[in-house]
Motif scaffolding. Structure first.
Motif, PDB file in Angstrom:
ATOM      1  N   CYS A  14     -66.420 -42.766 -82.006  1.00 18.98           N
ATOM      2  CA  CYS A  14     -66.852 -42.608 -80.611  1.00 18.98           C
ATOM      3  C   CYS A  14     -67.961 -41.559 -80.541  1.00 18.98           C
ATOM      4  O   CYS A  14     -67.911 -40.541 -81.218  1.00 18.98           O
ATOM      5  CB  CYS A  14     -65.644 -42.168 -79.782  1.00 18.98           C
ATOM      6  SG  CYS A  14     -66.030 -41.538 -78.141  1.00 18.98           S
ATOM      7  N   TYR A  15     -68.971 -41.824 -79.704  1.00 22.97           N
ATOM      8  CA  TYR A  15     -70.101 -40.921 -79.530  1.00 22.97           C
ATOM      9  C   TYR A  15     -69.927 -39.971 -78.344  1.00 22.97           C
ATOM     10  O   TYR A  15     -70.809 -39.179 -78.049  1.00 22.97           O
ATOM     11  CB  TYR A  15     -71.392 -41.712 -79.327  1.00 22.97           C
ATOM     12  CG  TYR A  15     -71.855 -42.437 -80.555  1.00 22.97           C
ATOM     13  CD1 TYR A  15     -72.711 -41.816 -81.459  1.00 22.97           C
ATOM     14  CD2 TYR A  15     -71.431 -43.728 -80.828  1.00 22.97           C
ATOM     15  CE1 TYR A  15     -73.122 -42.476 -82.599  1.00 22.97           C
ATOM     16  CE2 TYR A  15     -71.842 -44.398 -81.970  1.00 22.97           C
ATOM     17  CZ  TYR A  15     -72.692 -43.765 -82.851  1.00 22.97           C
ATOM     18  OH  TYR A  15     -73.099 -44.405 -83.984  1.00 22.97           O
ATOM     19  N   GLY A  16     -68.851 -40.126 -77.608  1.00 22.76           N
ATOM     20  CA  GLY A  16     -68.604 -39.190 -76.510  1.00 22.76           C
ATOM     21  C   GLY A  16     -69.391 -39.469 -75.249  1.00 22.76           C
ATOM     22  O   GLY A  16     -69.647 -38.548 -74.460  1.00 22.76           O
ATOM     23  N   CYS A  17     -69.768 -40.735 -75.012  1.00 25.50           N
ATOM     24  CA  CYS A  17     -70.620 -41.077 -73.860  1.00 25.50           C
ATOM     25  C   CYS A  17     -69.988 -40.718 -72.512  1.00 25.50           C
ATOM     26  O   CYS A  17     -70.708 -40.522 -71.537  1.00 25.50           O
ATOM     27  CB  CYS A  17     -70.945 -42.562 -73.854  1.00 25.50           C
ATOM     28  SG  CYS A  17     -71.720 -43.135 -75.370  1.00 25.50           S
ATOM     29  N   PHE A  18     -68.644 -40.681 -72.456  1.00 22.87           N
ATOM     30  CA  PHE A  18     -67.991 -40.410 -71.170  1.00 22.87           C
ATOM     31  C   PHE A  18     -67.612 -38.941 -71.006  1.00 22.87           C
ATOM     32  O   PHE A  18     -66.902 -38.581 -70.070  1.00 22.87           O
ATOM     33  CB  PHE A  18     -66.781 -41.337 -70.961  1.00 22.87           C
ATOM     34  CG  PHE A  18     -67.186 -42.694 -70.419  1.00 22.87           C
ATOM     35  CD1 PHE A  18     -68.061 -43.509 -71.126  1.00 22.87           C
ATOM     36  CD2 PHE A  18     -66.716 -43.144 -69.188  1.00 22.87           C
ATOM     37  CE1 PHE A  18     -68.463 -44.738 -70.635  1.00 22.87           C
ATOM     38  CE2 PHE A  18     -67.114 -44.377 -68.681  1.00 22.87           C
ATOM     39  CZ  PHE A  18     -67.983 -45.175 -69.399  1.00 22.87           C
ATOM     40  N   GLY A  19     -68.076 -38.103 -71.923  1.00 17.45           N
ATOM     41  CA  GLY A  19     -67.846 -36.665 -71.770  1.00 17.45           C
ATOM     42  C   GLY A  19     -66.413 -36.257 -72.076  1.00 17.45           C
ATOM     43  O   GLY A  19     -65.570 -37.088 -72.404  1.00 17.45           O
ATOM     44  N   PRO A  20     -66.133 -34.955 -71.970  1.00 18.83           N
ATOM     45  CA  PRO A  20     -64.816 -34.446 -72.348  1.00 18.83           C
ATOM     46  C   PRO A  20     -63.686 -35.052 -71.504  1.00 18.83           C
ATOM     47  O   PRO A  20     -63.826 -35.209 -70.291  1.00 18.83           O
ATOM     48  CB  PRO A  20     -64.926 -32.939 -72.076  1.00 18.83           C
ATOM     49  CG  PRO A  20     -66.375 -32.649 -71.937  1.00 18.83           C
ATOM     50  CD  PRO A  20     -67.032 -33.892 -71.484  1.00 18.83           C
ATOM     51  N   ALA A  21     -62.573 -35.345 -72.166  1.00 20.06           N
ATOM     52  CA  ALA A  21     -61.381 -35.807 -71.455  1.00 20.06           C
ATOM     53  C   ALA A  21     -60.797 -34.647 -70.661  1.00 20.06           C
ATOM     54  O   ALA A  21     -61.250 -33.506 -70.776  1.00 20.06           O
ATOM     55  CB  ALA A  21     -60.357 -36.345 -72.446  1.00 20.06           C
ATOM     56  N   GLU A  22     -59.749 -34.922 -69.895  1.00 20.23           N
ATOM     57  CA  GLU A  22     -59.191 -33.952 -68.941  1.00 20.23           C
ATOM     58  C   GLU A  22     -58.728 -32.657 -69.625  1.00 20.23           C
ATOM     59  O   GLU A  22     -58.892 -31.573 -69.082  1.00 20.23           O
ATOM     60  CB  GLU A  22     -58.142 -34.684 -68.126  1.00 20.23           C
ATOM     61  CG  GLU A  22     -56.751 -34.185 -68.034  1.00 20.23           C
ATOM     62  CD  GLU A  22     -55.798 -34.593 -69.115  1.00 20.23           C
ATOM     63  OE1 GLU A  22     -55.376 -33.701 -69.847  1.00 20.23           O
ATOM     64  OE2 GLU A  22     -55.437 -35.794 -69.222  1.00 20.23           O
ATOM     65  N   SER A  23     -58.156 -32.762 -70.818  1.00 24.13           N
ATOM     66  CA  SER A  23     -57.806 -31.566 -71.602  1.00 24.13           C
ATOM     67  C   SER A  23     -58.226 -31.873 -73.029  1.00 24.13           C
ATOM     68  O   SER A  23     -57.928 -32.947 -73.530  1.00 24.13           O
ATOM     69  CB  SER A  23     -56.299 -31.305 -71.614  1.00 24.13           C
ATOM     70  OG  SER A  23     -55.719 -31.556 -70.367  1.00 24.13           O
ATOM     71  N   VAL A  24     -58.932 -30.954 -73.652  1.00 24.19           N
ATOM     72  CA  VAL A  24     -59.394 -31.231 -75.017  1.00 24.19           C
ATOM     73  C   VAL A  24     -59.072 -30.053 -75.925  1.00 24.19           C
ATOM     74  O   VAL A  24     -58.941 -28.923 -75.473  1.00 24.19           O
ATOM     75  CB  VAL A  24     -60.920 -31.503 -75.083  1.00 24.19           C
ATOM     76  CG1 VAL A  24     -61.282 -32.709 -74.259  1.00 24.19           C
ATOM     77  CG2 VAL A  24     -61.725 -30.292 -74.647  1.00 24.19           C
ATOM     78  N   ASN A  25     -58.952 -30.345 -77.211  1.00 28.78           N
ATOM     79  CA  ASN A  25     -58.758 -29.304 -78.216  1.00 28.78           C
ATOM     80  C   ASN A  25     -59.819 -29.551 -79.286  1.00 28.78           C
ATOM     81  O   ASN A  25     -59.558 -30.150 -80.329  1.00 28.78           O
ATOM     82  CB  ASN A  25     -57.343 -29.394 -78.797  1.00 28.78           C
ATOM     83  CG  ASN A  25     -57.032 -28.245 -79.732  1.00 28.78           C
ATOM     84  OD1 ASN A  25     -57.925 -27.503 -80.151  1.00 28.78           O
ATOM     85  ND2 ASN A  25     -55.761 -28.097 -80.083  1.00 28.78           N
ATOM     86  N   LEU A  26     -61.054 -29.125 -78.962  1.00 29.63           N
ATOM     87  CA  LEU A  26     -62.178 -29.407 -79.862  1.00 29.63           C
ATOM     88  C   LEU A  26     -62.041 -28.681 -81.188  1.00 29.63           C
ATOM     89  O   LEU A  26     -62.437 -29.195 -82.224  1.00 29.63           O
ATOM     90  CB  LEU A  26     -63.485 -29.028 -79.175  1.00 29.63           C
ATOM     91  CG  LEU A  26     -64.088 -30.222 -78.430  1.00 29.63           C
ATOM     92  CD1 LEU A  26     -64.957 -29.787 -77.285  1.00 29.63           C
ATOM     93  CD2 LEU A  26     -64.873 -31.107 -79.387  1.00 29.63           C
ATOM     94  N   GLU A  27     -61.436 -27.503 -81.146  1.00 27.99           N
ATOM     95  CA  GLU A  27     -61.299 -26.746 -82.380  1.00 27.99           C
ATOM     96  C   GLU A  27     -60.458 -27.530 -83.388  1.00 27.99           C
ATOM     97  O   GLU A  27     -60.811 -27.639 -84.565  1.00 27.99           O
ATOM     98  CB  GLU A  27     -60.663 -25.399 -82.073  1.00 27.99           C
ATOM     99  CG  GLU A  27     -60.975 -24.360 -83.124  1.00 27.99           C
ATOM    100  CD  GLU A  27     -60.539 -22.977 -82.684  1.00 27.99           C
ATOM    101  OE1 GLU A  27     -60.729 -22.646 -81.493  1.00 27.99           O
ATOM    102  OE2 GLU A  27     -60.004 -22.249 -83.524  1.00 27.99           O
ATOM    103  N   ALA A  28     -59.361 -28.101 -82.915  1.00 30.33           N
ATOM    104  CA  ALA A  28     -58.488 -28.862 -83.812  1.00 30.33           C
ATOM    105  C   ALA A  28     -59.191 -30.122 -84.311  1.00 30.33           C
ATOM    106  O   ALA A  28     -59.067 -30.501 -85.477  1.00 30.33           O
ATOM    107  CB  ALA A  28     -57.188 -29.223 -83.096  1.00 30.33           C
ATOM    108  N   LEU A  29     -59.949 -30.771 -83.426  1.00 28.67           N
ATOM    109  CA  LEU A  29     -60.656 -31.989 -83.859  1.00 28.67           C
ATOM    110  C   LEU A  29     -61.718 -31.641 -84.902  1.00 28.67           C
ATOM    111  O   LEU A  29     -61.854 -32.322 -85.920  1.00 28.67           O
ATOM    112  CB  LEU A  29     -61.293 -32.702 -82.672  1.00 28.67           C
ATOM    113  CG  LEU A  29     -62.017 -34.004 -83.077  1.00 28.67           C
ATOM    114  CD1 LEU A  29     -61.014 -35.097 -83.432  1.00 28.67           C
ATOM    115  CD2 LEU A  29     -62.954 -34.496 -82.000  1.00 28.67           C
ATOM    116  N   LEU A  30     -62.473 -30.570 -84.629  1.00 25.11           N
ATOM    117  CA  LEU A  30     -63.547 -30.213 -85.559  1.00 25.11           C
ATOM    118  C   LEU A  30     -62.983 -29.745 -86.907  1.00 25.11           C
ATOM    119  O   LEU A  30     -63.595 -29.982 -87.952  1.00 25.11           O
ATOM    120  CB  LEU A  30     -64.466 -29.163 -84.930  1.00 25.11           C
ATOM    121  CG  LEU A  30     -65.227 -29.686 -83.694  1.00 25.11           C
ATOM    122  CD1 LEU A  30     -66.019 -28.567 -83.047  1.00 25.11           C
ATOM    123  CD2 LEU A  30     -66.147 -30.859 -84.023  1.00 25.11           C
TER     124      LEU A  30
END
Lengths: 374, 258
Positions: B204-220
């Motif tokens: 996914c390229y993230g076209c719809f922007g951040p979801a309601e709650s995100v944990n970017l640190e864990a994903l990265l």
């Protein structure tokens, strides 16, 4: 238990053909883009012969087997939930007439699925969803599909890296609830299935197949293979006193630890074969003449899921993960008289960051024991 | 009963989102039956005066003139909905927020003195009160119709804010991150597109922007395990929703560590 017989691999397609004759739509494991998923099957050539799957936390790979086993894999990425409790269901539609309106149930007839390759853990999951949907308020949508299903179970003769059905007491052998059950054998140049029926419908189908009688060594061979699978589980979960353990540890620091890793993506709940949460949406047409009410899969990991008057009640990651795990392994027991977990390991494999339900419980148990010791 | 009046406004954008309304071919007559399309220059030269009960605003604020114009739009709109990544997060043009805009104008325009532009591209909500934000680059036609429909009936639009993963699982798409080791923004991206890219074995390229709650640190962290380097992560986060706060903060943190 009915007597076991032997079905030769070369006659396997006759079983499929018979069920098609009976009006069933066979669904089974198929290869799709390098993974095994459930989908419609026409013949045994659709099955993932010679393939198996490696599972670990957040990791799945398809690899070749040394033989041509049809059911030589562990578990597809999706579950039978996709068919019995579909992601989207039309509940009713309404038509405006004059100053009033009428509500009509869906007109389409429920499909008649023959589910091929149902594992013991998956049948346990279907049994759990039966309790959920056929309880005090029976769900007619689930019921209309479920009551027409024909189940062809396949015993596991191997276990995957994230399997722990032996811990949950749900497998690897199917004990009841199937129409037909098979164990696949491949020795030297023989490829056969030990097969028996569990219902009259299953018996009627077997009576029309070219079967050979099984001898006692076939049965003991199957038992040995299944026993081997039971000892080869990639994961274990100690369920002793688990309800009390989780009730007493609602404030355990491990919930903060898992919250730092959890993405809140909801994958665990989507792949879980027992998770049943759904939301309803009303879809009126722009002219207001008709409207439809749809049920779609939802997840306790979504903020909106806990929205009540005034706002959502589970805002933090910690509270959402804790809700899921505690419901699955503890409050489910109070609610449905069974654990909500069958030990299939899908939530471990398909968590993009590999959060492991067995490890989370282990951490809470170990730290609690250490604390009690002090 | 008079029909509510609809206006469609354009700021810095590509027009793709507002064209989604014209693209709603089968439903367009029903839309026109339920609402008066009063001000939609892409569709008709006839412009009826405001106020408008429903305004759809496309594009971001990139010029002093637009910063004033959005105030006027707000003043004559009862219910203002932003449509698309530009209007809700500043769009791809928000990349200028990390660059020297004067240098851009010097290298692009023959006479940069004629260019009157801001140093930043910002979301409409940074300038005026927004009643509802519809995500996507571009927006989903179905979601736009849902917003119009909900407005007409005075109900809350059924626009889920959870992750793209939910859409993957509903359509039966196997996870590309788990099965192929493909880095994917799906777990932190809001649903709405129907999970198109993973269905074609792309992350996914993230076209719809951040979801309601995100944990970017864990994903990265997981991306690191998949051997994605930091510079690639910054680029992945800096596309259509680069300046959405969660994506912006994560990419700035990564950049600081480079």
């Amino acid at each position: 238990m009915t007597a076991a017989s032997i079905l030769d691999r070369s006659d396997f397609d006759q079983l499929l053909a018979l069920l098609v004759d009976e009006g069933y739509q066979p669904i089974g494991p198929i290869l799709e883009g390098g993974r095994i998923v459930y989908g419609p099957i026409d013949s045994s050539s659709d099955l993932p012969a010679g393939k198996t799957d490696l599972h670990d936390g957040g990791m799945y790979r398809l690899v070749d087997r040394q033989d041509d086993a049809l059911f030589g894999y562990n578990l597809p990425s999706d579950s039978w939930k996709q068919y019995l409790f579909p992601p989207q269901t039309l509940l009713w539609s309404a038509v405006r007439s004059g100053g009033s309106f009428s509500v009509n149930p869906p007109t389409s007839e429920a499909p008649r699925y023959a589910l091929f390759g149902v594992r013991a853990c998956e049948l346990a999951a279907i049994d759990i969803q039966d309790r959920v949907f056929d309880g005090a308020y029976p769900d007619p949508h689930y019921g209309s599909i479920r009551e027409r299903v024909f189940i062809v179970g396949v015993n596991c003769v191997q276990a995957g890296g994230t399997c722990f059905c032996a811990s949950m007491g749900t497998g690897p052998e199917l004990t009841d609830g199937y129409d037909i059950v098979m164990t696949e054998f491949i020795d030297e140049d023989e490829h056969r299935f030990l097969i028996r029926s569990g219902t009259t419908a299953g018996g009627d189908v077997l009576a029309r197949l070219p079967l050979a009688p099984a001898d006692p060594t076939d049965c003991s061979h199957a038992d040995a293979l299944i026993a081997e699978a039971a000892t080869g589980m990639g994961r274990t979960l100690d369920t002793g006193g688990i309800k009390e353990l989780l009730y007493e540890n609602a404030e355990h620091p491990r919930w903060d630890d898992v919250a730092s890793r959890c993405l809140l993506c909801a994958n665990c709940t989507m792949v879980c074969p027992t998770c049943f949460c759904a939301t309803t949406e009303d879809r009126p047409t722009l002219d207001g003449a008709t409207a439809e009410r749809w049920r779609t899969w939802d997840s306790c990991f979504a903020l909106e899921h806990s929205y009540i008057h005034g706002g959502p009640i589970r805002v933090s990651v910690r509270s959402r993960y804790r809700q899921w795990l505690t419901h699955k392994l503890a409050t489910w027991i109070d609610q449905f008289d069974t654990s909500g977990c069958v030990g299939c390991g899908r939530c471990i494999t398909w968590c993009p960051v590999g959060i492991d339900i067995t490890e989370e419980v282990k951490a809470i148990r170990t730290e609690e024991a250490a604390h009690a010791h002090r | 009963m008079t029909k509510p009046k609809l206006a469609v406004w354009k700021f810095a954008s590509c027009d793709g989102c507002q064209l989604s309304l014209l693209d709603a071919e089968d439903e367009l007559l029903a839309v026109a039956g339920a609402i008066e399309i009063a001000n939609f220059p892409e569709a008709s030269r006839e412009v009826l005066p405001g106020p408008y009960q429903l305004s759809l605003v496309e594009g971001s604020i990139t010029t002093p003139h637009d910063a004033e114009r959005i105030q006027a739009v707000r003043a004559e709109s009862e219910f203002l909905v932003t449509i698309g990544a530009c209007a809700t997060a500043g769009g791809i043009q928000a990349l200028r927020n990390w660059a020297d805009v004067a240098e851009f104008t010097r290298s692009v325009y023959a006479t940069p003195a004629f260019i009157d532009t801001l140093d930043t591209s910002t979301a409409i909500a940074d300038h005026v009160t927004v009643d509802f934000e519809l995500r996507g680059c571009p927006i989903s036609k179905e979601q736009l119709l849902e917003v119009v429909n909900a407005f007409i009936y005075g109900r809350r639009p059924a626009i889920p804010e959870y992750s793209v993963c939910v859409e993957c699982k509903r359509r039966g798409t196997t996870c590309v991150m788990v099965a192929d080791g493909t880095p994917c923004l799906g777990p932190v991206t809001q649903a709405g597109c129907g999970a198109i890219c993973p269905a074609y074995n792309r992350g996914c390229y993230g076209c719809f922007g951040p979801a309601e709650s995100v944990n970017l640190e864990a994903l990265l962290n997981e991306w690191r395990r998949l051997e994605v380097d930091e510079a690639t992560m910054v680029r992945a986060l800096r596309t259509y929703n680069a300046y959405a706060p969660e994506f912006r903060d994560a990419s700035e943190k990564l950049e600081a560590s480079l």
